[in-house]
Write a protein that holds these residues in place. Structure first.
Motif: not given
Length: 382
Positions: A65, A76-78, A81, A83, A99, A103, A240-241
Motif C-alpha cells: 500500500k 484504512y487498517d494498518y 503492518k 510501515v 501509527m 502498526a 507493507d505500507v
C-alpha cells in the motif's frame, strides 16, 4: 457560509465598484454569481488537490500500500503492518507516533534530518495562571507568553545559531533511546529556523522511539522494488505500507482566476502592500501568517489593518482603496525559509519590497503598525 461551492474566477468591475465572484456548485451545472465591495482571500497557501510531486524511483512497482497523507484512505487498517514513512518534516513527525498504536513497526526514512523539539501541551506556567487568576486574564497572559516565547526563540536561533544548535542537541539527546544516535539522525545540514522547527506534542515522537516500535533511518533511496526499499548504503527495508510524507505543494489564492475590468492578473507578479493587499488590485485583501509562529496571528494582524483602512476610507468618504507602487523597489521574498517546498513553489506568492511593501516582521511589531501605523502611503483612495 456556502458549502460545496468552488470559486473559479473573480473580477473587479470598475464601473459598479464591485467584485463579481463566480462559483460552481457541486451537483449543479450553472454557476453562481456573488457581488461584494471587498474580497478576502482566506485560502491558505497549500494546494489541496495536488501534493508536492517528488521522484521516488520505482514507487510504482511497489506491491504494498502506498499512501500520501494528504489523501489518507478512509478506515484504512494498518494493524500489524510494517510501515515506512518517507520524509522528515512536520507530517512525518506527526504520522510516526500516531501509527505506532496499531502498526507492528514504523520507520521514518529521511534523506536529511530536521530539528524536532518536544513541546508540552500544558506548561507549569499555564497551570499556575489558570489556577490563581481569572480565566480572561489567564488566557491573555498565557497568549502573550506564547507570542513572546516564539519571538525570542526565533531571535535567539538566528542571532546565536551555534548556541541554539548546542541547546537543541542537548535536549534531543536526553530524549533518545541508546539505540538511536544523534548523528546522523538528528543533525540537520542547516541552522535552526532556516527551515521550520517540528514540534512534538508532549514529546510523543520521542516516546514512540523509546517505546521500541519506531525507528529512524537516514539514507537515500536507490530504488523501490515490488517488496522492498533499496538504499544507497546497501541496506534495505521491507514495508507493507509506504507513507509518502514528502511535502506540500504551494498555491496562492486558491487557484482563483483573478481579473480587473476583465483583464487577467497574475498575483505572483505583483508586489504586496503590508503583506495584505496586491498592487493595482482594488478592495482585495489576503490573509497570511508567520513562518516562525502561528498562521492565525498573521490573519489577526491583517484584520486589524483592514479595520484601520476602513476607518480611513470612511473619513475620506472613499469607496475604493488601491495600493500603487510609487517608485522602483528591490524585490524580496515574502517567505525567508529554505524548506524544499518553499524553494520549489515559493514563486506563487506575491513579491515583497521596501517601506509599505515589506514582508511581515513579527506579531507585536506588525500589530502596532496595523492598528496605529500608516495606511495612506502608496494607497490610492477614490
Amino acid at each position: 457560509m456556502r458549502f460545496k461551492h468552488a470559486v473559479t474566477k473573480a473580477n473587479w468591475n470598475g464601473e459598479t465598484k464591485m467584485w463579481e465572484v463566480h462559483a460552481t456548485v457541486k451537483g449543479e451545472e450553472e454557476t453562481v454569481l456573488f457581488t461584494s465591495h471587498f474580497l478576502f482571500l482566506g485560502t491558505g497557501y497549500y494546494d489541496y488537490e495536488t501534493p508536492l510531486q517528488t521522484t521516488i524511483p520505482g514507487i510504482d512497482k511497489f506491491e504494498g500500500k502506498v499512501i500520501h497523507p494528504q489523501f489518507w484512505p478512509k478506515d484504512y487498517d494498518y494493524t500489524d503492518k510494517e510501515v515506512v514513512v518517507i520524509g522528515s518534516g512536520a507530517t512525518a513527525v506527526t504520522v510516526l507516533p500516531a501509527m505506532t498504536d496499531k502498526a507492528k513497526r514504523v520507520t521514518m526514512l529521511q534523506r536529511s534530518p530536521t530539528y524536532i523539539m518536544a513541546r508540552r501541551n500544558k506548561s507549569a506556567l499555564q497551570n499556575v495562571l489558570f489556577a490563581f487568576l481569572p480565566t480572561m486574564l489567564a488566557h491573555f497572559l498565557n497568549r502573550m507568553f506564547c507570542i513572546l516565547t516564539s519571538i525570542l526563540t526565533t531571535w535567539f536561533c538566528r542571532t546565536f545559531p551555534g548556541a541554539a544548535k548546542a541547546l537543541v542537541r542537548s535536549l534531543t539527546v536526553s530524549q533518545l533511546p541508546p539505540s538511536i544516535k544523534h548523528d546522523p539522525h538528528f543533525k540537520p545540514r542547516y541552522n535552526p529556523w532556516e527551515q521550520r522547527f517540528c514540534a512534538s506534542l508532549d514529546g510523543d515522537f520521542f516516546q514512540a522511539l523509546r517505546g521500541g516500535k519506531a525507528d529512524i533511518v537516514t539514507d537515500t533511496i536507490k530504488q523501490i522494488t515490488e517488496k522492498s526499499i533499496e538504499l544507497e548504503s546497501g541496506a534495505s527495508l521491507h514495508p507493507d505500507v509506504i507513507v509518502t510524507a514528502t511535502g506540500l505543494k504551494l498555491k496562492f489564492g486558491g487557484g482563483v482566476n483573478m481579473s480587473v475590468d476583465g483583464k487577467p492578473i497574475n498575483l505572483s507578479e505583483m508586489f504586496a502592500w503590508k503583506s495584505a493587499m496586491i498592487q493595482d488590485v482594488p478592495n482585495m485583501l489576503f490573509l497570511t501568517g508567520y513562518e516562525t509562529a502561528s498562521w492565525t496571528l498573521g490573519a489577526d494582524v491583517n484584520m486589524h489593518m483592514f479595520l484601520h483602512l476602513l476607518r480611513e476610507m470612511k473619513k475620506r468618504n472613499a469607496q475604493v482603496a488601491v495600493p500603487r507602487v510609487s517608485k522602483p523597489m528591490k524585490e524580496v521574498s515574502m517567505m525567508k525559509l529554505k524548506s524544499t517546498y518553499f524553494k520549489v513553489g515559493g514563486h506563487v506568492f506575491p513579491k515583497g519590497g521596501q517601506g509599505q511593501w515589506e514582508p511581515k516582521a513579527d506579531y507585536l511589531t506588525d500589530l502596532a503598525a496595523a492598528k496605529w501605523g500608516d495606511v495612506v502611503t502608496d494607497m490610492e483612495f477614490s
